[in-house]
Scaffold this motif. Structure first.
Motif, PDB file in Angstrom:
ATOM      1  N   GLN A  35      32.787 171.818  77.893  1.00 38.58           N
ATOM      2  CA  GLN A  35      33.460 170.554  77.571  1.00 38.58           C
ATOM      3  C   GLN A  35      34.957 170.504  77.864  1.00 38.58           C
ATOM      4  N   VAL A  38      35.922 168.221  83.538  1.00 39.84           N
ATOM      5  CA  VAL A  38      35.089 167.134  84.057  1.00 39.84           C
ATOM      6  C   VAL A  38      34.749 167.509  85.490  1.00 39.84           C
ATOM      7  N   ILE A  45      31.866 161.154  88.936  1.00 38.26           N
ATOM      8  CA  ILE A  45      31.728 162.028  87.765  1.00 38.26           C
ATOM      9  C   ILE A  45      30.240 162.273  87.504  1.00 38.26           C
ATOM     10  N   GLN A  62      40.371 169.948  84.895  1.00 41.96           N
ATOM     11  CA  GLN A  62      40.528 170.475  83.531  1.00 41.96           C
ATOM     12  C   GLN A  62      41.119 169.391  82.642  1.00 41.96           C
ATOM     13  N   ILE A  63      40.414 169.080  81.536  1.00 41.11           N
ATOM     14  CA  ILE A  63      40.902 168.010  80.648  1.00 41.11           C
ATOM     15  C   ILE A  63      41.383 168.541  79.301  1.00 41.11           C
ATOM     16  N   LEU A  64      40.960 169.752  78.916  1.00 37.51           N
ATOM     17  CA  LEU A  64      41.414 170.332  77.648  1.00 37.51           C
ATOM     18  C   LEU A  64      42.156 171.631  77.937  1.00 37.51           C
ATOM     19  N   TYR A  65      43.236 171.818  77.206  1.00 37.02           N
ATOM     20  CA  TYR A  65      44.058 173.005  77.460  1.00 37.02           C
ATOM     21  C   TYR A  65      44.237 173.904  76.242  1.00 37.02           C
ATOM     22  N   GLY A  66      43.481 173.615  75.179  1.00 37.04           N
ATOM     23  CA  GLY A  66      43.580 174.466  73.995  1.00 37.04           C
ATOM     24  C   GLY A  66      44.854 174.220  73.228  1.00 37.04           C
ATOM     25  N   GLY A  67      44.963 174.883  72.073  1.00 34.46           N
ATOM     26  CA  GLY A  67      46.159 174.730  71.259  1.00 34.46           C
ATOM     27  C   GLY A  67      46.032 173.634  70.251  1.00 34.46           C
TER      28      GLY A  67
ATOM     29  N   LYS B  59      46.739 162.637  77.744  1.00 35.92           N
ATOM     30  CA  LYS B  59      45.529 161.801  77.668  1.00 35.92           C
ATOM     31  C   LYS B  59      45.417 161.006  76.368  1.00 35.92           C
ATOM     32  N   GLU B 210      37.962 165.051  71.441  1.00 38.63           N
ATOM     33  CA  GLU B 210      38.995 165.246  72.458  1.00 38.63           C
ATOM     34  C   GLU B 210      38.424 165.215  73.879  1.00 38.63           C
ATOM     35  N   HIS B 211      37.270 165.855  74.091  1.00 38.22           N
ATOM     36  CA  HIS B 211      36.756 165.905  75.478  1.00 38.22           C
ATOM     37  C   HIS B 211      36.329 164.512  75.958  1.00 38.22           C
ATOM     38  N   GLY B 214      39.416 162.878  77.245  1.00 33.07           N
ATOM     39  CA  GLY B 214      39.694 163.424  78.583  1.00 33.07           C
ATOM     40  C   GLY B 214      38.820 162.760  79.634  1.00 33.07           C
ATOM     41  N   LEU B 215      37.540 162.611  79.310  1.00 33.75           N
ATOM     42  CA  LEU B 215      36.607 161.980  80.248  1.00 33.75           C
ATOM     43  C   LEU B 215      36.964 160.501  80.444  1.00 33.75           C
ATOM     44  N   VAL B 218      39.842 160.066  82.910  1.00 33.08           N
ATOM     45  CA  VAL B 218      39.393 160.359  84.288  1.00 33.08           C
ATOM     46  C   VAL B 218      38.521 159.201  84.794  1.00 33.08           C
ATOM     47  N   PHE B 226      47.921 166.255  82.579  1.00 27.90           N
ATOM     48  CA  PHE B 226      46.967 167.259  82.103  1.00 27.90           C
ATOM     49  C   PHE B 226      47.630 168.621  82.184  1.00 27.90           C
ATOM     50  N   ALA B 227      48.083 169.132  81.048  1.00 30.12           N
ATOM     51  CA  ALA B 227      48.659 170.482  81.031  1.00 30.12           C
ATOM     52  C   ALA B 227      48.741 170.933  79.583  1.00 30.12           C
ATOM     53  N   GLY B 228      48.786 172.233  79.399  1.00 29.09           N
ATOM     54  CA  GLY B 228      48.853 172.763  78.040  1.00 29.09           C
ATOM     55  C   GLY B 228      50.276 173.129  77.677  1.00 29.09           C
ATOM     56  N   ALA B 232      51.452 176.506  72.707  1.00 28.12           N
ATOM     57  CA  ALA B 232      50.251 176.231  71.916  1.00 28.12           C
ATOM     58  C   ALA B 232      49.447 177.485  71.584  1.00 28.12           C
TER      59      ALA B 232
END
Lengths: 67, 305
Positions: A35, A38, A45, A62-67, B59, B210-211, B214-215, B218, B226-228, B232
């Motif tokens: 998850q 995408v 998609i 990549q849509i999630l980066y953690g944290g 996002k 959250e996902h 993100g979807l 997009v 899109f970056a961390g 974090a």
């Protein structure tokens, strides 16, 4: 039988390892967390169950980066 | 497989919690409907509100802006936005640029406020000074201070933030695991304060995973950063997030049930643990504070500012 994998700026040609090889299996092979990405197949998609076919272009976003 | 709603064969999501398949259009509609339903259910907006969106360019904040813009188009509310530049080299600028473009696209009032201009120190400088607390603690306190002040300056009656289902569930578990019941009572869809100088905060995305956000960006081809955050990974939040995501693999509804359970006990916990205190002014900056100094000024004194 091969497909093009596009991940960020990297583009590579990969062999399809077996018949009915899915996006889910690709994610597992690349060790990508569930998850957090995408997937686009030929610019559309798609879901995890989608089968990768000869000549497909698979893009990973990549849509999630953690944290 | 086909879209469970319209039969379109091009599906973009299988919702693990319901088994439902959705195509792009039905998915986009479902996210917007869900957020609008949350806004209405929790009575987050009043007609004539001016809502300040905390717009990072990521996002979540871009989605909040998109959802609230539908209320603006109906002339129910007015919108403005603030982007905070924490001073994180190599990370923040792209988000700032994207935020500028979204504000221009919608034609809304937009301000960019930096930690450096407001407090004389960047987050990078804080983290390089061997601080006593984690990055998110400083960042959260300074960001809240900036948003409150900006809301007053811009005449905003509400502040909308992009907390999603994952953020809310992480907050619930983190506070519970740390035994921080005081902070646990402060979570929820709409946070208020005794002081009129604190603007009401609303979280329209708190019931959306959250996902899926993100979807959504997009699928809707919205420009986002899109970056961390490079800090974090150092946080307790990151560890809790990992724990919940691992549990979700075999228990796909666990985030929803955690939020639902918390919402059921929220008012009782709030009432039982309510603290009687007077809100006065910080002796240093004049912002509302229950103590002699507000938390931002306590931190600034730690850094000799």
């Amino acid at each position: 039988m091969s497909f093009t994998l596009i991940n960020k700026t990297k583009k590579e040609e990969l062999e399809i390892p077996h018949e009915n090889y899915t996006i889910k299996e690709l994610a597992e092979d690349l060790e990508l967390p569930s998850q957090s990405h995408v997937y686009k197949k030929n610019n559309q998609i798609v879901i995890d169950e989608t089968v990768i076919e000869d000549g497909d272009a698979i893009k990973i976003i990549q849509i999630l980066y953690g944290g | 497989m086909k879209c469970s709603k319209c039969g379109n064969p091009n599906v973009i999501i299988k919702k693990e919690q319901s088994g439902q398949y959705l195509c792009k259009d039905c998915f986009i509609e479902s996210i917007e409907k869900k957020a609008i339903k949350t806004v209405r259910k929790e009575k987050m907006l009043d007609k004539g509100d001016k809502v300040l969106v905390a717009l990072s360019g990521g996002k979540d904040s871009v989605t909040v802006l998109e959802v609230l813009d539908s209320f603006r188009k109906l002339n129910i509310i007015d919108l403005c936005a603030v982007t905070i530049d924490e001073g994180i080299a190599g990370y923040r600028q792209e988000g700032v640029d994207i935020a500028i473009r979204h504000a221009e696209r919608l034609g809304i009032e937009h301000r960019i406020v930096s930690f450096k201009d407001e407090f004389g120190i960047t987050l990078d400088e804080i983290m390089n000074s061997n601080p006593s607390k984690g990055s998110c603690t400083y960042c959260g306190v300074f960001r809240r201070a900036i948003l409150n002040k900006a809301a007053r300056d811009m005449g905003a009656t509400k502040i909308a933030t992009g907390q999603n289902l994952d953020d809310e569930v992480q907050g619930i578990l983190m506070n519970y695991l740390e035994g921080n019941i005081d902070n646990l009572t402060k979570l929820g869809p709409k946070t208020t304060s005794k002081s009129e100088k604190f603007t009401v905060k609303i979280k329209p995305l708190r019931e959306i995973p959250e996902h899926e956000i993100g979807l959504y960006v997009v699928a809707k081809e919205l420009e986002v950063h899109f970056a961390g955050c490079p800090y974090a990974q150092q946080s307790f939040r990151g560890e809790v997030s990992q724990l919940i995501n691992n549990l979700s693999e075999n228990h796909p509804t666990i985030k929803y049930s955690t939020l639902r359970g918390y919402d059921k006990i929220r008012e009782v916990v709030k009432e039982e643990f309510k603290k009687e205190y007077t809100v006065s002014r910080c002796e240093r900056c004049g912002e509302p504070s229950a103590n002699k100094l507000c938390r931002a000024c306590v931190f600034l004194e730690e850094f000799g500012r």
